[in-house]
Design an enzyme around this catalytic site. Structure first.
Site, PDB file in Angstrom:
ATOM      1  CB  SER A 164      -0.920  -0.016   1.223  1.00 18.18           C
ATOM      2  OG  SER A 164      -1.789  -1.109   1.173  1.00 18.18           O
ATOM      3  N   PRO A 210       0.743   4.341  -0.988  1.00 21.58           N
ATOM      4  CG  PRO A 210      -1.170   4.939  -2.194  1.00 21.58           C
ATOM      5  CD  PRO A 210      -0.267   3.779  -1.908  1.00 21.58           C
ATOM      6  CG  ASP A 211      -1.518   2.909   3.741  1.00 18.23           C
ATOM      7  OD1 ASP A 211      -2.374   3.811   3.774  1.00 18.23           O
ATOM      8  OD2 ASP A 211      -1.809   1.709   3.631  1.00 18.23           O
ATOM      9  CE1 TYR A 212       4.410   1.179   5.275  1.00 18.82           C
ATOM     10  CE2 TYR A 212       3.469   0.690   3.124  1.00 18.82           C
ATOM     11  CZ  TYR A 212       3.732   0.323   4.439  1.00 18.82           C
ATOM     12  OH  TYR A 212       3.302  -0.891   4.908  1.00 18.82           O
ATOM     13  N   GLY A 263       2.143   8.544   5.757  1.00 14.42           N
ATOM     14  CA  GLY A 263       2.714   8.446   7.098  1.00 14.42           C
ATOM     15  C   GLY A 263       3.940   9.310   7.276  1.00 14.42           C
TER      16      GLY A 263
END
Length: 438
Positions: free
Chosen positions: A206, A208-210, A213
Site C-alpha cells: 500500500s 500511499p500509506d507510507y 505516514g
C-alpha cells in the site's frame, strides 16, 4: 526541545523510572526506554506525548517515525474493534508480524470508546498529550465526542491531526479509503501499469500509506515547532489523496495545464536505451535492471558485453532509441548468462547504473543491510525471536533505538491508567470488569 514563550510550558519528561523489565514488557529484550538514545542522551522528541487513534498502516507508520525520535506514543485500542493489521494469516491478534513492525516503540491501552467512561478516559489522556492523531474515516472522532471543540477546550496547546482519505469536506469526504484504493483513486495505479497491458496492474504494497505516514510525521514536527513559537495548538486536516497527488509529479502538472497526458510507460523511458528489467541466468524469476542515460554509460556497458554491443550504430542515444528492440535483445542475451548480482556488481564497477530485482527474502539475507545493522533481531512476547526491518535514518553512526516491538493489546493499561491518569489498582480492576477497559 520546546522553549515555550507562553504559559503552556512543555518540558522533557523523566523517563528514568520507565525501564524495560524482564517479564517481556519490552518484547523480551532489555533496551533503552522511550526518549533516550543509544548513548543515553535524550532524543529530539523526548517529552512529547502522542495519543494515537490509529490503525492499519498510514497512521502507525507516522507514529513509528515520531517514536523513533523519542516521542511517547500511546495507541488506543479495543478488543471490540481490533486493528485490522493485528489479524494476520494465523488469525491471532498477538502474532501479527506487520503489526509489531509498524507499531514498534508504541504503548497500548485498551479503551472501549462506545462507553461514556471510556470516552472520558480518552479525553483525560488527550489533556496530558501534545498531539492527538487519528486515521479514521472523516468525522468518526467528532461522532465519538472527541473532536477539536471538545479536546482543545481546556488544552489550547493541543495539536489534533486528522489523516482521512479524502478530507473533512467535499462531496466525497464520507468515503472510506485504504492504501490500495488510494493508489487507484489518485491515478497512481494507472501510471504504475505497462502500456501493452489493457488492465491496470497494482502494487502488492500500500504505497500511499507510507507516503502519507512520512508526510504526516514531518507535518507534526513542523507544527510542534510552530507551537513553540506561537504558543497555541491547532487542528490539522492532512488529506491522504492530496499527499499522494503531490507525489505524482509531471502527470498532475500536465493534466492541470492541459498538456499532453502522461501515460504508463512500464520500465521504459522515451530518451534512454537500455532502460528495462532483463532476465538473468536460471530463469527462476531472477532479474536485473539496467538504466543507461548517456553515451558514456553505454560505451562502458558495451565494453562489458562486447560483440554486437560494440557496433558503432548504437553509440548515440537517438540511434539506440530507434533500435530499442535490437539493443534490448543484445543486453538480454548477455544478462541471461549471469546472475542478477553478477550483473549488478559488474555494471556498478564500470559506472553503469544497475540493480537487482530483489525479493523480500533477498533483502532479509542481504549482507550489505546486515553489515549496516538495518535488520532488527528481537524477541516478542507472543512470537519469540523475529527479524524485522530497522529504521531508515540514524543520528551519526548510531541507529535509533527500538526499545520494544509492537505491544500486546492493552499491555500498558496499568502504566497509562495508573501512572498517567492516577487510577488505583482497584479502580482499574473495576473499569476492566465493567468493560470500559477492554
Amino acid at each position: 526541545f520546546f522553549k515555550q514563550k507562553t504559559a503552556y510550558e512543555i518540558r522533557p519528561r523523566d523517563w528514568s523510572s520507565d525501564v524495560c523489565s524482564s517479564d517481556l514488557s519490552c518484547g523480551g529484550t532489555e533496551l533503552s526506554s522511550p526518549g533516550s538514545g543509544p548513548t543515553g542522551r535524550l532524543l529530539p522528541l523526548a517529552g512529547v506525548r502522542i495519543l494515537a487513534f490509529t490503525h492499519v498502516a498510514a497512521g502507525p507508520y507516522c507514529t513509528l517515525q515520531l517514536a523513533a525520535l523519542g516521542a511517547e506514543v500511546i495507541k488506543v485500542e479495543s478488543s471490540t474493534r481490533i486493528d485490522l493489521w493485528r489479524w494476520d494469516k494465523n488469525r491471532d491478534p498477538e502474532r501479527s508480524l506487520r503489526f509489531i513492525d509498524h507499531n514498534k516503540n508504541a504503548r497500548s491501552v485498551t479503551l472501549n470508546l462506545k462507553t461514556e467512561e471510556g470516552r472520558a478516559l480518552a479525553t483525560e489522556l488527550a489533556a496530558t498529550s501534545d498531539v492527538v492523531i487519528e486515521n479514521f474515516a472523516a468525522g468518526v472522532l467528532d461522532r465519538l465526542g472527541l473532536g477539536w471543540d471538545v479536546l482543545s477546550r481546556d488544552h489550547p496547546a493541543l495539536l489534533l491531526v486528522h489523516m482521512s482519505g479524502l478530507g473533512s469536506s467535499g462531496p466525497r469526504s464520507s468515503y472510506v479509503t485504504y492504501g490500495p484504493s488510494m493508489m487507484a483513486i489518485s491515478g497512481m495505479t494507472h501510471l504504475w501499469n505497462h502500456p501493452e497491458r489493457e488492465e491496470p496492474v497494482g502494487s502488492k504494497t500500500s504505497y500511499p500509506d507510507y507516503l502519507v505516514g512520512s508526510y504526516a510525521a514531518y507535518a507534526i514536527v513542523a507544527a510542534l515547532i510552530d507551537r513553540d513559537i506561537e504558543g497555541v495548538g491547532r487542528e490539522i486536516d492532512l488529506i491522504q489523496l492530496d499527499v499522494v497527488e503531490t507525489a505524482m509529479g509531471a502527470a498532475v502538472v500536465a493534466a492541470a495545464n492541459e498538456l499532453a497526458p502522461v501515460g504508463p510507460k512500464g520500465n521504459r523511458v522515451d530518451d534512454a536505451v537500455p532502460h528495462d528489467a532483463y532476465p538473468c541466468v536460471g530463469g527462476n524469476d531472477d532479474w536485473c535492471v539496467i538504466s543507461v542515460s548517456s553515451d558514456t554509460e553505454w560505451a562502458a556497458l558495451a565494453r562489458l558485453i562486447g560483440g554486437a554491443a560494440k557496433d558503432p550504430r548504437f553509440a548515440a542515444t537517438a540511434a539506440r532509441v530507434a533500435a530499442r528492440a535490437e539493443v534490448d535483445r543484445i543486453v538480454a542475451a548477455w544478462t541471461r548468462t549471469r546472475s542478477a548480482h553478477e550483473v549488478f556488481d559488474a555494471c556498478q564497477a564500470a559506472g553503469v547504473p544497475a540493480g537487482v530485482v530483489a525479493t523480500g527474502r533477498d533483502l532479509m539475507e542481504d549482507p550489505h543491510l546486515r553489515e549496516r545493522g538495518f535488520l532488527l533481531e528481537m524477541e516478542h512476547a507472543a512470537m519469540g525471536p523475529v527479524t524485522l526491518p530497522g529504521l531508515a535514518f540514524r543520528f551519526g553512526h548510531d541507529p535509533l533505538p527500538t526499545w520494544r516491538l509492537g505491544p500486546l493489546m492493552g499491555q500498558d493499561n496499568d502504566y497509562v491508567l495508573g501512572e498517567i491518569l492516577d487510577r488505583s489498582a482497584a479502580e482499574i480492576a473495576r473499569l476492566t470488569a465493567e468493560g470500559v477497559v477492554k
